[in-house]
Design an enzyme around this catalytic site. Sequence first.
Site, PDB file in Angstrom:
ATOM      1  N   HIS A 181      81.239  48.727  22.779  1.00 56.80           N
ATOM      2  CA  HIS A 181      81.107  49.423  21.500  1.00 56.80           C
ATOM      3  C   HIS A 181      80.293  48.577  20.513  1.00 56.80           C
ATOM      4  CE1 HIS A 181      82.532  52.166  18.254  1.00 56.80           C
ATOM      5  NE2 HIS A 181      82.399  51.079  17.514  1.00 56.80           N
ATOM      6  N   GLU A 182      80.630  47.298  20.433  1.00 59.01           N
ATOM      7  CA  GLU A 182      79.930  46.425  19.484  1.00 59.01           C
ATOM      8  C   GLU A 182      78.482  46.186  19.898  1.00 59.01           C
ATOM      9  OE1 GLU A 182      81.346  45.903  16.706  1.00 59.01           O
ATOM     10  OE2 GLU A 182      83.158  46.834  17.475  1.00 59.01           O
ATOM     11  N   HIS A 227      76.117  48.787  18.785  1.00 59.53           N
ATOM     12  CA  HIS A 227      75.693  48.708  17.386  1.00 59.53           C
ATOM     13  C   HIS A 227      74.366  47.964  17.226  1.00 59.53           C
ATOM     14  CE1 HIS A 227      78.817  50.722  15.277  1.00 59.53           C
ATOM     15  NE2 HIS A 227      79.780  49.948  15.703  1.00 59.53           N
ATOM     16  N   GLU A 281      78.979  54.693  13.932  1.00 62.97           N
ATOM     17  CA  GLU A 281      80.200  54.663  14.743  1.00 62.97           C
ATOM     18  C   GLU A 281      80.246  55.742  15.814  1.00 62.97           C
ATOM     19  OE1 GLU A 281      81.750  52.144  14.653  1.00 62.97           O
ATOM     20  OE2 GLU A 281      81.490  51.286  12.680  1.00 62.97           O
TER      21      GLU A 281
END
Length: 746
Positions: free
Chosen positions: A403-404, A407, A426
């Site tokens: 997930h990170e 980004h 997000e």
Amino acid sequence: METQLDPMKDDLPLLANTSYMLVKHYVLDLDVDFKGKVIEGSIVLFLETGSQHRKTSSAGKECCQSQFDETCEMRASEPCHIPMINVPTCSSKTGYNDFAISGKEEEATADENSNHSNNEQASGISSSKDPCDIENHGNKDFLLVLDCCDLAVLKVEEVDVAAVSGIEKLIRPAKLTGVSQELENLRNQIVHELVTLPADRWKEQLHYSTLCSQAPGCGELVFSTGTWSLEIRKSGIQTPADFPHAIRIWYKTKPEGRSVTWTTDQSGRPCVYTMGSPINNRALFPCQEPPIALSTWQASVRTAAGFVVLMSGENSAEPVQLREGVLSWYYYVSMPMPASTFTVAVGCWQEVKQQSFKQTAAIETNTEFPLPSSQTDFSPHIIFLSQSVLPGGSHLCGTRLCHEIAHAWFGLAIGARDWTEEWISEGFATFLEDIFWARAQQLSHDEIKGQQELKALLRWRRLRDEVQNSEEELQVLRPKKESTGEFSESGASVVKYGLKAEKIFMQVHYLKGYFLLRSLAKTIGEVSYLASLRKFVVKFHGQLVLSQDFLSMLLEDIPKQKESGLTVESIFQNWLDTSGIPKPLLEEGETWKECQLVQQVSGEVTKWTQTNRRIRKSSKKKMKQDEVVFQQLLPDQLVLLLESLLEEKTLCPRILQCLERTYQLREQDAEVRHRWCELVIKHKYEPGYGDVERFLREDQAMGVYLYGELMVNEDAKQQELARKCFAAAQEHMDASSAKVVAEMLF
């Protein structure tokens, strides 16, 4: 004095007047004092006049425009041999319940826009209704407004950059023709030349920035601080162009400041780190918070020997001993980034070497990981992971890291032009998290589909619960709707609902954004959809975007767009501008139950419920171990199993005991243990109260919901447990979590 915001709205003000002055570079020089729990020192700001002023000056007009033509244009930086990206913006906060906390991931997280009904409130300037009046009418001093909160500002001064030896090399001879030799103009010209150096001269730029930041002051500036801003002026200066372009601010943080957390590590040693809070870094240093305010920075941080300073910089810092017992650490970034991405963590950290990780990973999995060689050049940007994601196997930690990492594209390489559209960061990261994690596990097509269908069902259940238990206004992904992307004439704005404590714990921007992207992928086809995503990243890399930028480009790539009925307007109406479950999603919910992994869980749920009924009917009869054979389940399957069992009215103690032993629930990851704790609380299973206490002490951010459950049951033992755990953990919790829990308990 600042106009007070309506406390019922809980909007967070962004008061920096970025239309008139933009910070292009920060130089921080700080000391960390663990005894006093303060960070103190100075910050030098290198400024350029904003596009509003330049347009007004060149056109000779006495009106202010509310839009930047250059909002999305940024300099491409490619320092040295490391491929660098521009970083427009990222959310500083993330949902605590289920997502890792990133080093200005940013988001982070904040939302943004203007208050068009009250320019005085939006600009934060009381001496004039709008900064335009100050410049155009020439009867007031110009005010530089910075975002600032919980700081003790001691002094503000102009920096005499012209005193730096050799600085004249920056100014080309042709530039001097017809230019006034007045010293103040010369200083501003030097700063302009410095901050506009081309990308390939980044080392020279850092060198001269360092020298200029150490130059002497040449006169103190008048300043005043409000709740959310720092206002600076120079007597007699009425335009941004004439305002000093290099200023030094001497300040101290406050122990209660909301941008830093003073705490202890697992060994009881002191540490401090910046947190992904709604107010970002404004309680760490005076800055500009709006997305348009992109800047580079460099920082020297001094602390006692024995402590390690980590920052979100491009270099791997090596400490320099200044004197006995004091070390200095230096970091920098050469790519423009929002102030919210500045991240620092100071503590007695220990580095985990690559080789030891490789050996450990190989032992645990019996495979060799193709990790990079030690010669590989890494940029040590920080990702903060809650300790809750580390124990219990690799699944939870792996998905959070994916997930990170996502980004890096959505939230960093491409940012939201309006902080309220945090779904752009997000939602995309949640969608790509599954794709990255499947690739990391090297799964087959069928395995990927099974895992993603199971994940979709879990997220659907989570979204359903959230919309049933939250305020409708917080469920809208574009709360400003047609006003999204607009801001006041000064550049100031507000973050809609940015100060609502409960918003931190919500995941609606993650989940509705994810389901929108998933729905689009289903309509278009995954291959075409991913190709469109790549095209979008290439086209908008290094830019700030709004929802319609992505949606318009995507729909152009759909040959049967009109037949599908998809338009930007329909997507706004169905997904982004309304509360509740989007209508298209209501029709999709049942399909996930056909997934093999979900059906396997359904079979196990049936076994447990039938066994529970048999035991309850014959309470004296013991359940034999060989009566029922339960299958081993994946972590996400365990979450679904426990959530399904939570829907049962009664589970007897023996079933709960067997459930814990069968799946070794106390050793599972935090997501699984959270559901186990919910079962313990619901059924008042006292042998499991120790598990609840451990969760509330060690998994503080994820445990907020459990406090509510302990109180709702109105059971004396459970309420005593809640208050006991809160008393022990309160000083280590972030302010928003502590506030929410305190309201539950007292």
